[in-house]
Design an enzyme around this catalytic site. Structure first.
Site, mmCIF file in Angstrom:
data_model
loop_
_atom_site.group_PDB
_atom_site.id
_atom_site.type_symbol
_atom_site.label_atom_id
_atom_site.label_comp_id
_atom_site.label_asym_id
_atom_site.label_seq_id
_atom_site.Cartn_x
_atom_site.Cartn_y
_atom_site.Cartn_z
ATOM 1 N N VAL A 67 7.719 -5.950 -9.463
ATOM 2 C CA VAL A 67 6.963 -7.076 -8.897
ATOM 3 C C VAL A 67 5.832 -7.533 -9.811
ATOM 4 C CG1 VAL A 67 7.542 -6.574 -6.486
ATOM 5 C CG2 VAL A 67 5.464 -5.577 -7.465
ATOM 6 N N TYR A 157 -6.158 11.140 -0.910
ATOM 7 C CA TYR A 157 -5.400 9.880 -0.821
ATOM 8 C C TYR A 157 -6.178 8.756 -1.523
ATOM 9 C CZ TYR A 157 -1.766 6.853 1.076
ATOM 10 O OH TYR A 157 -0.695 5.988 1.214
ATOM 11 N N LYS A 164 -3.664 0.758 1.665
ATOM 12 C CA LYS A 164 -2.770 0.779 2.829
ATOM 13 C C LYS A 164 -3.439 0.121 4.044
ATOM 14 C CE LYS A 164 0.950 2.977 1.262
ATOM 15 N NZ LYS A 164 2.191 2.237 0.960
ATOM 16 N N LYS A 194 7.966 14.713 0.297
ATOM 17 C CA LYS A 194 7.875 14.951 -1.148
ATOM 18 C C LYS A 194 8.816 14.011 -1.912
ATOM 19 C CE LYS A 194 7.044 18.733 -4.212
ATOM 20 N NZ LYS A 194 6.603 20.099 -4.224
ATOM 21 N N ALA A 197 6.861 9.032 -5.598
ATOM 22 C CA ALA A 197 5.545 8.391 -5.450
ATOM 23 C C ALA A 197 4.508 9.412 -4.987
ATOM 24 C CB ALA A 197 5.639 7.228 -4.462
HETATM 25 P P1 NAD Z 1 9.487 6.594 -4.146
HETATM 26 O O1 NAD Z 1 8.842 6.999 -5.428
HETATM 27 O O2 NAD Z 1 10.864 7.043 -3.894
HETATM 28 O O3 NAD Z 1 9.425 5.018 -3.959
HETATM 29 C C1 NAD Z 1 8.368 4.224 -4.466
HETATM 30 C C2 NAD Z 1 9.019 2.993 -5.028
HETATM 31 O O4 NAD Z 1 8.009 2.070 -5.494
HETATM 32 C C3 NAD Z 1 9.920 3.288 -6.231
HETATM 33 O O5 NAD Z 1 11.227 2.836 -5.974
HETATM 34 C C4 NAD Z 1 9.283 2.498 -7.358
HETATM 35 O O6 NAD Z 1 10.235 1.959 -8.271
HETATM 36 C C5 NAD Z 1 8.607 1.372 -6.556
HETATM 37 N N1 NAD Z 1 7.640 0.647 -7.374
HETATM 38 C C6 NAD Z 1 6.511 1.127 -7.967
HETATM 39 N N2 NAD Z 1 5.941 0.133 -8.704
HETATM 40 C C7 NAD Z 1 6.725 -0.970 -8.542
HETATM 41 C C8 NAD Z 1 6.680 -2.291 -9.061
HETATM 42 N N3 NAD Z 1 5.734 -2.692 -9.917
HETATM 43 N N4 NAD Z 1 7.653 -3.175 -8.680
HETATM 44 C C9 NAD Z 1 8.646 -2.797 -7.828
HETATM 45 N N5 NAD Z 1 8.750 -1.538 -7.329
HETATM 46 C C10 NAD Z 1 7.798 -0.648 -7.686
HETATM 47 O O7 NAD Z 1 8.494 7.126 -3.004
HETATM 48 P P2 NAD Z 1 8.456 6.871 -1.428
HETATM 49 O O8 NAD Z 1 7.628 7.958 -0.897
HETATM 50 O O9 NAD Z 1 9.825 6.631 -0.903
HETATM 51 O O10 NAD Z 1 7.578 5.542 -1.332
HETATM 52 C C11 NAD Z 1 7.979 4.408 -0.590
HETATM 53 C C12 NAD Z 1 6.828 3.872 0.242
HETATM 54 O O11 NAD Z 1 6.535 4.821 1.265
HETATM 55 C C13 NAD Z 1 5.522 3.655 -0.513
HETATM 56 O O12 NAD Z 1 4.926 2.468 -0.031
HETATM 57 C C14 NAD Z 1 4.690 4.858 -0.109
HETATM 58 O O13 NAD Z 1 3.306 4.618 -0.200
HETATM 59 C C15 NAD Z 1 5.141 4.977 1.326
HETATM 60 N N6 NAD Z 1 4.842 6.255 1.976
HETATM 61 C C16 NAD Z 1 5.235 7.421 1.423
HETATM 62 C C17 NAD Z 1 4.922 8.619 2.041
HETATM 63 C C18 NAD Z 1 5.305 9.926 1.433
HETATM 64 O O14 NAD Z 1 4.706 10.952 1.772
HETATM 65 N N7 NAD Z 1 6.289 9.970 0.551
HETATM 66 C C19 NAD Z 1 4.230 8.629 3.262
HETATM 67 C C20 NAD Z 1 3.859 7.412 3.824
HETATM 68 C C21 NAD Z 1 4.170 6.224 3.168
#
Ligand code: NAD
Length: 266
Positions: A67, A157, A164, A194, A197
């Site tokens: 993005v 965090y 967020k 886990k 990200a």
């Molecule tokens: P993940 O690493 O699998 O996914 C994160 C994604 O963000 C990746 O696919 C990465 O390519 C994408 N990304 C990063 N920079 C980008 C950019 N410039 N353009 C397009 N895509 C980009 O990890 P996840 O945990 O599945 O994360 C997904 C969402 O869930 C995030 O918003 C994260 O904050 C949120 N989240 C995660 C947790 C957790 O504990 N894992 C908890 C609550 C919320």
């Protein structure tokens, strides 16, 4: 028999990095219910990890989308417009903050790091809604991913807390503005999982341990917990839900949590 049938529905999934991504679990559930998916990958380095997932999901649209690269997100929506002519749902599952800023105090974060985290993790949702609106001419459902650190301080965090919080507030404003077009916008506030990200957050293993102990269900969330709720929200079962933050965290948000690594106050 009740069933969640998304046959004929078309959706865009942004945020698959690998098998463990929350977006992967959601994509599998949505495809399992019959939806057709457009899937993106971050860049050439990420492509080999995402390609087998997209292929198993028989995604007819598979395109790069960073993005922060001008034009890439627009090209994805242009492909959707020319191939499908419309869109039913959008799953926004991306977040980023530079490591130096993410692992330090919010008090010390740089303007550049803060702006980058906001653009990638929050403003991208607004951009996606803007691009999706004309394609969701029969209504639609948008989901983004948040975390409890948006509303309460969770040690380590850091800068992602206010990012967020802005994301959750954006969900409410977008839901308000797009409601008349029957476009629903919700956030899933997921418990700690886990993933790639999450590995950028310091002391994440402690956060996992404490989350499992403190949550009323005394267990961690797994990606498919998020996938099943995403499916419910996107389906007609979620038809009256918009502007909400739906917790998929084993109930942790009702308890609060203190990490053992919290520095002692003098
Ligand atoms: P993940 O690493 O699998 O996914 C994160 C994604 O963000 C990746 O696919 C990465 O390519 C994408 N990304 C990063 N920079 C980008 C950019 N410039 N353009 C397009 N895509 C980009 O990890 P996840 O945990 O599945 O994360 C997904 C969402 O869930 C995030 O918003 C994260 O904050 C949120 N989240 C995660 C947790 C957790 O504990 N894992 C908890 C609550 C919320």
């Amino acid at each position: 028999m009740e069933s969640l049938d998304l046959s004929g529905r078309k959706g865009l999934i942004v945020g698959i990095a690998n098998d463990l991504s929350l977006a992967t679990a959601a994509a599998r559930r949505l495809r399992g219910a019959g939806a057709e998916l457009a899937i993106t990958y971050l860049n050439d380095k990420a492509k080999p990890f995402v390609a087998p997932i997209a292929s198993a999901l028989a995604a007819p649209i598979f395109l790069p989308c960073d993005v922060s690269v001008p034009g890439q997100l627009e090209a994805v929506f242009e492909a959707i417009r020319s191939q499908w002519g419309r869109l039913d749902f959008l799953f926004h599952s991306i977040a980023f903050a530079p490591k130096g800023d993410l692992q330090g105090r919010l008090t010390d974060c740089s303007a550049e790091g803060f702006a980058q985290a906001m653009l990638i993790s929050c403003h991208s949702l607004i951009r996606m809604c803007h691009l999706a609106e004309p394609l969701m001419d029969q209504g639609g459902s948008v989901i983004t991913l948040s975390y409890y650190g948006a509303e309460k301080v969770v040690d380590h965090y850091n800068l992602m807390g206010p990012v967020k919080a802005a994301l959750e507030s954006s969900v409410r404003y977008l839901a308000h503005e797009l409601g008349e077009k029957r476009i629903r916008v919700n956030a899933i506030s997921a418990g700690a999982v886990k993933t790639r990200a999450a590995s950028g957050i310091a002391h994440f293993d402690e956060l996992l341990d404490e989350s499992a102990k403190a949550a009323p269900l005394h267990r961690l969330v797994d990606p498919d917990d998020v996938g099943r709720v995403a499916l419910t929200l996107i389906s007609d079962y979620g038809a009256a839900l918009t502007g909400d933050v739906v917790y998929v965290d084993g109930g942790l948000h009702i308890e609060g949590m203190v990490l053992p690594s919290r520095p002692a106050r003098a």
